[in-house]
Every structure is written in structure tokens, then in C-alpha cells.
Scaffold this motif. Structure first.
Motif, PDB file in Angstrom:
ATOM      1  N   ASP A  50       0.876  -1.170   0.000  1.00  0.00           N
ATOM      2  CA  ASP A  50       0.000   0.000   0.000  1.00  0.00           C
ATOM      3  C   ASP A  50       0.916   1.224   0.000  1.00  0.00           C
ATOM      4  O   ASP A  50       1.358   1.701   1.048  1.00  0.00           O
ATOM      5  CB  ASP A  50      -0.896  -0.020   1.244  1.00  0.00           C
ATOM      6  CG  ASP A  50      -1.893   1.135   1.256  1.00  0.00           C
ATOM      7  OD1 ASP A  50      -1.741   2.057   0.431  1.00  0.00           O
ATOM      8  OD2 ASP A  50      -2.804   1.111   2.101  1.00  0.00           O
ATOM      9  N   PHE A  51       1.230   1.713  -1.185  1.00  0.00           N
ATOM     10  CA  PHE A  51       2.193   2.803  -1.307  1.00  0.00           C
ATOM     11  C   PHE A  51       1.722   4.056  -0.565  1.00  0.00           C
ATOM     12  O   PHE A  51       2.540   4.788  -0.001  1.00  0.00           O
ATOM     13  CB  PHE A  51       2.456   3.122  -2.777  1.00  0.00           C
ATOM     14  CG  PHE A  51       3.341   2.119  -3.464  1.00  0.00           C
ATOM     15  CD1 PHE A  51       4.715   2.161  -3.312  1.00  0.00           C
ATOM     16  CD2 PHE A  51       2.801   1.113  -4.267  1.00  0.00           C
ATOM     17  CE1 PHE A  51       5.546   1.249  -3.939  1.00  0.00           C
ATOM     18  CE2 PHE A  51       3.617   0.183  -4.897  1.00  0.00           C
ATOM     19  CZ  PHE A  51       4.993   0.252  -4.731  1.00  0.00           C
ATOM     20  N   ASP A  52       0.413   4.298  -0.541  1.00  0.00           N
ATOM     21  CA  ASP A  52      -0.096   5.486   0.139  1.00  0.00           C
ATOM     22  C   ASP A  52       0.071   5.394   1.653  1.00  0.00           C
ATOM     23  O   ASP A  52       0.084   6.417   2.343  1.00  0.00           O
ATOM     24  CB  ASP A  52      -1.574   5.700  -0.185  1.00  0.00           C
ATOM     25  CG  ASP A  52      -1.796   6.103  -1.631  1.00  0.00           C
ATOM     26  OD1 ASP A  52      -0.847   6.652  -2.234  1.00  0.00           O
ATOM     27  OD2 ASP A  52      -2.895   5.864  -2.154  1.00  0.00           O
ATOM     28  N   ALA A  53       0.174   4.175   2.173  1.00  0.00           N
ATOM     29  CA  ALA A  53       0.264   3.984   3.621  1.00  0.00           C
ATOM     30  C   ALA A  53       1.697   3.827   4.122  1.00  0.00           C
ATOM     31  O   ALA A  53       1.914   3.694   5.327  1.00  0.00           O
ATOM     32  CB  ALA A  53      -0.556   2.756   4.036  1.00  0.00           C
ATOM     33  N   LEU A  54       2.678   3.840   3.213  1.00  0.00           N
ATOM     34  CA  LEU A  54       4.060   3.746   3.661  1.00  0.00           C
ATOM     35  C   LEU A  54       4.407   4.941   4.547  1.00  0.00           C
ATOM     36  O   LEU A  54       3.853   6.031   4.382  1.00  0.00           O
ATOM     37  CB  LEU A  54       4.994   3.699   2.447  1.00  0.00           C
ATOM     38  CG  LEU A  54       5.054   2.360   1.704  1.00  0.00           C
ATOM     39  CD1 LEU A  54       5.757   2.530   0.362  1.00  0.00           C
ATOM     40  CD2 LEU A  54       5.756   1.303   2.537  1.00  0.00           C
ATOM     41  N   PRO A  55       5.312   4.753   5.506  1.00  0.00           N
ATOM     42  CA  PRO A  55       5.652   5.861   6.421  1.00  0.00           C
ATOM     43  C   PRO A  55       6.056   7.121   5.673  1.00  0.00           C
ATOM     44  O   PRO A  55       6.678   7.066   4.605  1.00  0.00           O
ATOM     45  CB  PRO A  55       6.828   5.289   7.229  1.00  0.00           C
ATOM     46  CG  PRO A  55       6.631   3.804   7.183  1.00  0.00           C
ATOM     47  CD  PRO A  55       6.051   3.515   5.827  1.00  0.00           C
ATOM     48  N   ALA A  56       5.699   8.265   6.261  1.00  0.00           N
ATOM     49  CA  ALA A  56       5.964   9.545   5.605  1.00  0.00           C
ATOM     50  C   ALA A  56       7.451   9.783   5.381  1.00  0.00           C
ATOM     51  O   ALA A  56       7.837  10.479   4.431  1.00  0.00           O
ATOM     52  CB  ALA A  56       5.368  10.678   6.438  1.00  0.00           C
ATOM     53  N   ASP A  57       8.292   9.214   6.253  1.00  0.00           N
ATOM     54  CA  ASP A  57       9.736   9.433   6.096  1.00  0.00           C
ATOM     55  C   ASP A  57      10.396   8.394   5.203  1.00  0.00           C
ATOM     56  O   ASP A  57      11.615   8.411   5.038  1.00  0.00           O
ATOM     57  CB  ASP A  57      10.429   9.461   7.463  1.00  0.00           C
ATOM     58  CG  ASP A  57      10.169   8.213   8.284  1.00  0.00           C
ATOM     59  OD1 ASP A  57       9.211   7.481   7.966  1.00  0.00           O
ATOM     60  OD2 ASP A  57      10.925   7.963   9.243  1.00  0.00           O
ATOM     61  N   ALA A  58       9.617   7.496   4.614  1.00  0.00           N
ATOM     62  CA  ALA A  58      10.165   6.509   3.682  1.00  0.00           C
ATOM     63  C   ALA A  58      10.090   7.054   2.264  1.00  0.00           C
ATOM     64  O   ALA A  58       9.067   7.606   1.855  1.00  0.00           O
ATOM     65  CB  ALA A  58       9.393   5.195   3.775  1.00  0.00           C
ATOM     66  N   ASP A  59      11.178   6.899   1.520  1.00  0.00           N
ATOM     67  CA  ASP A  59      11.170   7.343   0.127  1.00  0.00           C
ATOM     68  C   ASP A  59      11.706   6.275  -0.818  1.00  0.00           C
ATOM     69  O   ASP A  59      11.920   6.539  -1.993  1.00  0.00           O
ATOM     70  CB  ASP A  59      11.972   8.633  -0.042  1.00  0.00           C
ATOM     71  CG  ASP A  59      13.430   8.497   0.387  1.00  0.00           C
ATOM     72  OD1 ASP A  59      13.890   7.369   0.634  1.00  0.00           O
ATOM     73  OD2 ASP A  59      14.114   9.538   0.495  1.00  0.00           O
ATOM     74  N   ARG A  60      11.893   5.054  -0.294  1.00  0.00           N
ATOM     75  CA  ARG A  60      12.432   3.994  -1.152  1.00  0.00           C
ATOM     76  C   ARG A  60      11.955   2.637  -0.653  1.00  0.00           C
ATOM     77  O   ARG A  60      11.873   2.387   0.548  1.00  0.00           O
ATOM     78  CB  ARG A  60      13.962   4.045  -1.154  1.00  0.00           C
ATOM     79  CG  ARG A  60      14.629   2.972  -2.016  1.00  0.00           C
ATOM     80  CD  ARG A  60      16.103   3.297  -2.234  1.00  0.00           C
ATOM     81  NE  ARG A  60      16.246   4.533  -3.034  1.00  0.00           N
ATOM     82  CZ  ARG A  60      17.414   5.105  -3.279  1.00  0.00           C
ATOM     83  NH1 ARG A  60      18.536   4.607  -2.801  1.00  0.00           N
ATOM     84  NH2 ARG A  60      17.459   6.202  -4.022  1.00  0.00           N
ATOM     85  N   LEU A  61      11.604   1.775  -1.603  1.00  0.00           N
ATOM     86  CA  LEU A  61      11.244   0.386  -1.301  1.00  0.00           C
ATOM     87  C   LEU A  61      12.118  -0.504  -2.174  1.00  0.00           C
ATOM     88  O   LEU A  61      12.034  -0.452  -3.397  1.00  0.00           O
ATOM     89  CB  LEU A  61       9.759   0.132  -1.601  1.00  0.00           C
ATOM     90  CG  LEU A  61       9.277  -1.304  -1.361  1.00  0.00           C
ATOM     91  CD1 LEU A  61       9.231  -1.615   0.130  1.00  0.00           C
ATOM     92  CD2 LEU A  61       7.903  -1.530  -1.989  1.00  0.00           C
ATOM     93  N   VAL A  62      12.953  -1.304  -1.537  1.00  0.00           N
ATOM     94  CA  VAL A  62      13.910  -2.160  -2.237  1.00  0.00           C
ATOM     95  C   VAL A  62      13.378  -3.590  -2.249  1.00  0.00           C
ATOM     96  O   VAL A  62      12.920  -4.104  -1.218  1.00  0.00           O
ATOM     97  CB  VAL A  62      15.293  -2.109  -1.555  1.00  0.00           C
ATOM     98  CG1 VAL A  62      16.281  -3.009  -2.278  1.00  0.00           C
ATOM     99  CG2 VAL A  62      15.808  -0.670  -1.501  1.00  0.00           C
ATOM    100  N   VAL A  63      13.433  -4.239  -3.418  1.00  0.00           N
ATOM    101  CA  VAL A  63      12.930  -5.609  -3.572  1.00  0.00           C
ATOM    102  C   VAL A  63      14.109  -6.545  -3.836  1.00  0.00           C
ATOM    103  O   VAL A  63      14.958  -6.278  -4.694  1.00  0.00           O
ATOM    104  CB  VAL A  63      11.918  -5.696  -4.736  1.00  0.00           C
ATOM    105  CG1 VAL A  63      11.346  -7.103  -4.845  1.00  0.00           C
ATOM    106  CG2 VAL A  63      10.803  -4.670  -4.542  1.00  0.00           C
ATOM    107  N   ILE A  64      14.147  -7.653  -3.079  1.00  0.00           N
ATOM    108  CA  ILE A  64      15.270  -8.595  -3.125  1.00  0.00           C
ATOM    109  C   ILE A  64      14.730 -10.016  -3.258  1.00  0.00           C
ATOM    110  O   ILE A  64      13.696 -10.358  -2.675  1.00  0.00           O
ATOM    111  CB  ILE A  64      16.115  -8.489  -1.831  1.00  0.00           C
ATOM    112  CG1 ILE A  64      16.703  -7.083  -1.703  1.00  0.00           C
ATOM    113  CG2 ILE A  64      17.220  -9.534  -1.800  1.00  0.00           C
ATOM    114  CD1 ILE A  64      17.312  -6.795  -0.342  1.00  0.00           C
TER     115      ILE A  64
END
Length: 319
Positions: free
Chosen positions: A219-233
Motif C-alpha cells: 500500500d504505497f499510500d500507507a508507507l511511512p511519511a519518512d520513507a522514500d524507497r522500497l527495495v525488492v530482493i
């Protein structure tokens, strides 16, 4: 949003038995063997299923709640109590037409419980071919009223589905790191097989999406406000198969299903290498406008998921 409210209202208008039967049909479409429980002796369980997947399968107990408001954490705790006292069950699922709060997502972290909110349920029903349930919502349904008269339902944002496909017999795990720049926000913001969700439930591991080898709900809209990156491994299961490498990670593709009514986006990735036991597939970055863009950013890790995690600032117990 108005269409989603209509879709959920159609589910709300089903009587309890019809709704349970719909969930049973969904489970069957997902490949499970299903049994509806008798109301007089359900013990808090509405549907029982056997997931025959040789790796992720088990005996599943399901409870359904046709709610308008957020499901309370106490309902989630009660289901966990039911699971603990059910000798046959190995996992539990709570399905609702509304949503769950952060406390519920935090409670189920590390427990064999899956929470499915209304938006996810709509997506699952459509993904598995049960679109006829929502035919009336496409043009508006008699009895639902005008858009301004729609009933108040707490509609969860529709999460994106990140589906990972590859060919071959080898099994691999998918993981995600919620970051600010190149630093993970915390240990709890690493989502992998030992931690199935972030504390707020914005990123979760799920199963049951057709022929996908692995799936993340985001849920990209619900990611923390201070997060600006999501890394997939992606990572080899060296814990259970010490000799495993990424060599069998052949023909990989990452598929983003941004919504049930949107065409998926497909990114074809490079094959894995025998020298590595984990592989960064790419990252989503949030721009100044708040939009998220994906960049394939391949990198191999001979030291596996442990090495990848350390590279993003997390401390991992070697034991």
C-alpha cells in the motif's frame, strides 16, 4: 473510490451464509479443498480449507467479517486464540469488507495469520475470475443510491501486488526493505519469511496469487511519511538448502498489478548467477510529488539476504 464503495456494498448486501459461500468459492478457485462449518459448532471458524501447495500449504481456518468499520484488534486476538486451540489448523485468515488498523497488523507479525481487507478481497475475487459479483457496481446498482448517498464504509486503499515469476524447480524467497535513501527505517521494516509485515501493514508477504512464485502486497499510500524507497530482493533458501544459489533463478519477471482495473506492468530481469545467494531486483523511489517510480537496479550478494540487509544499515545476529 465511489466504485470501490459500490463493490464493497454489494458484498455487504450478501447475507452471512452467502458471504461465507463466496469466500469458500474464492478459496476453491485458489486451489484449496474447502469445507464450510456448521453454524451451531463453528467455534469461531466460518470456513476450513486445505492448501495443497507442497511448500506453503497447510490446514487453514478462515473467519469472515462483513464490517463497515475498522476491525478491532480484539477480533484478531480472538482468532489467534482459536488457532492455538485448533489441533488441526496450521494457519488462520481473517477476511473483512472494511480494513484493519496498525495494531492488528503489528499483532500478527511473526504469527501464522493473514489479514485480508476489503480492497484486497475485491482484488482477489477479480483475480480469480469471480467478477460476476461486481457486475452491478460497474454501472451502479439498484438499491445502492446515488454516489452522494453511498453508505459510509471504511475503504482501505487498494494495495499494489508485486508478483515475482521465474522458471525452474528451485524455490526462492522475496523480501522488501522500506528505506529512507539507502538506510532501512528499522529491523521491523524488513519484510521476509521471518517477518511477514511491516508494523503498519503497508508491506506484506502473501500467498495464493495464481501462478506467481511469490507476492508482496504494497500500500504505497500507507508507507511511512519518512520513507522514500522500497527495495525488492530475491534470495535463495540457504537455511534449508545450504548449497542453494541464484543459478536457478531463470527468466525472472517482476509484475506490478497496481489495481484490479489496471493493466499490469511487467519488468523482465536478468537471470541469477551461481556466485550469489541473493539478488537485488530493483527499487521504488518516491519523488517530490509523492509518486513512486520503479528502477531495475540489479546487484548480487554472495553473502545472501544477510549481506543485502547489512548493506542497508541493519544489524543482523550471526547466530
Amino acid at each position: 473510490m465511489a466504485k470501490r464503495v459500490r463493490e464493497l456494498q454489494l458484498l455487504m448486501e450478501l447475507d452471512p451464509v452467502e458471504f461465507e459461500q463466496l469466500i469458500a468459492r474464492l478459496m476453491e478457485a485458489m486451489g484449496m479443498k474447502v469445507e464450510l462449518t456448521a453454524r451451531s459448532r463453528d467455534g469461531g471458524v466460518d470456513v476450513r480449507g486445505i492448501d495443497t501447495d507442497p511448500f506453503r500449504g497447510g490446514n487453514v481456518i478462515v473467519q469472515v467479517k462483513r464490517y463497515r468499520d475498522t476491525v478491532t484488534p480484539s477480533a484478531v486476538r480472538d482468532l489467534y486464540g482459536t488457532l492455538q486451540h485448533d489441533q488441526a489448523a496450521t494457519k488462520a485468515v481473517l477476511v473483512t469488507t472494511s480494513r484493519f488498523g496498525p495494531s492488528s497488523h503489528q499483532f500478527v507479525t511473526g504469527k501464522p495469520i493473514t489479514l485480508i481487507n476489503g480492497a484486497e478481497l475485491v482484488g482477489l475475487l477479480k483475480h480469480h475470475g469471480l467478477n460476476e459479483v461486481f457486475a452491478a457496481a460497474r454501472y451502479g446498482a439498484a438499491g445502492l443510491g446515488d454516489e452522494d448517498d453511498l453508505p459510509g464504509i471504511e475503504v482501505a486503499a487498494e494495495p499494489a501486488r508485486l508478483l515475482l515469476h521465474w522458471t525452474g524447480e528451485e524455490e526462492y524467497d522475496i523480501a522488501a526493505l522500506v528505506c529512507r535513501g539507502n538506510r532501512a527505517l528499522s529491523d521491523e521494516h524488513l519484510v521476509f519469511y521471518n517477518n511477514g509485515s511491516t508494523p503498519d501493514g503497508s508491506v506484506r508477504l502473501v500467498t495464493g496469487y495464481g501462478d506467481a512464485n511469490a507476492c508482496l502486497m504494497v500500500d504505497f499510500d500507507a508507507l511511512p511519511a519518512d520513507a522514500d524507497r522500497l527495495v525488492v530482493i530475491a534470495a535463495a533458501d540457504v537455511e534449508n538448502h545450504p548449497a542453494a544459489t541464484m543459478a536457478g533463478f531463470a527468466g525472472p519477471a517482476l509484475i506490478l498489478e497496481a489495481g484490479a482495473d489496471q493493466d499490469p506492468a511487467v519488468v523482465h530481469l536478468a537471470d541469477g548467477a551461481a556466485a550469489n545467494t541473493a539478488m537485488r531486483l530493483g527499487r521504488f523511489d518516491r519523488d517530490a510529488a509523492g509518486d513512486w517510480d520503479f528502477t531495475p537496479a540489479l546487484a548480487g550478494y554472495p553473502g545472501g539476504l544477510h549481506q543485502a540487509v547489512v548493506a542497508y544499515g541493519l544489524e543482523v545476529d550471526e547466530a
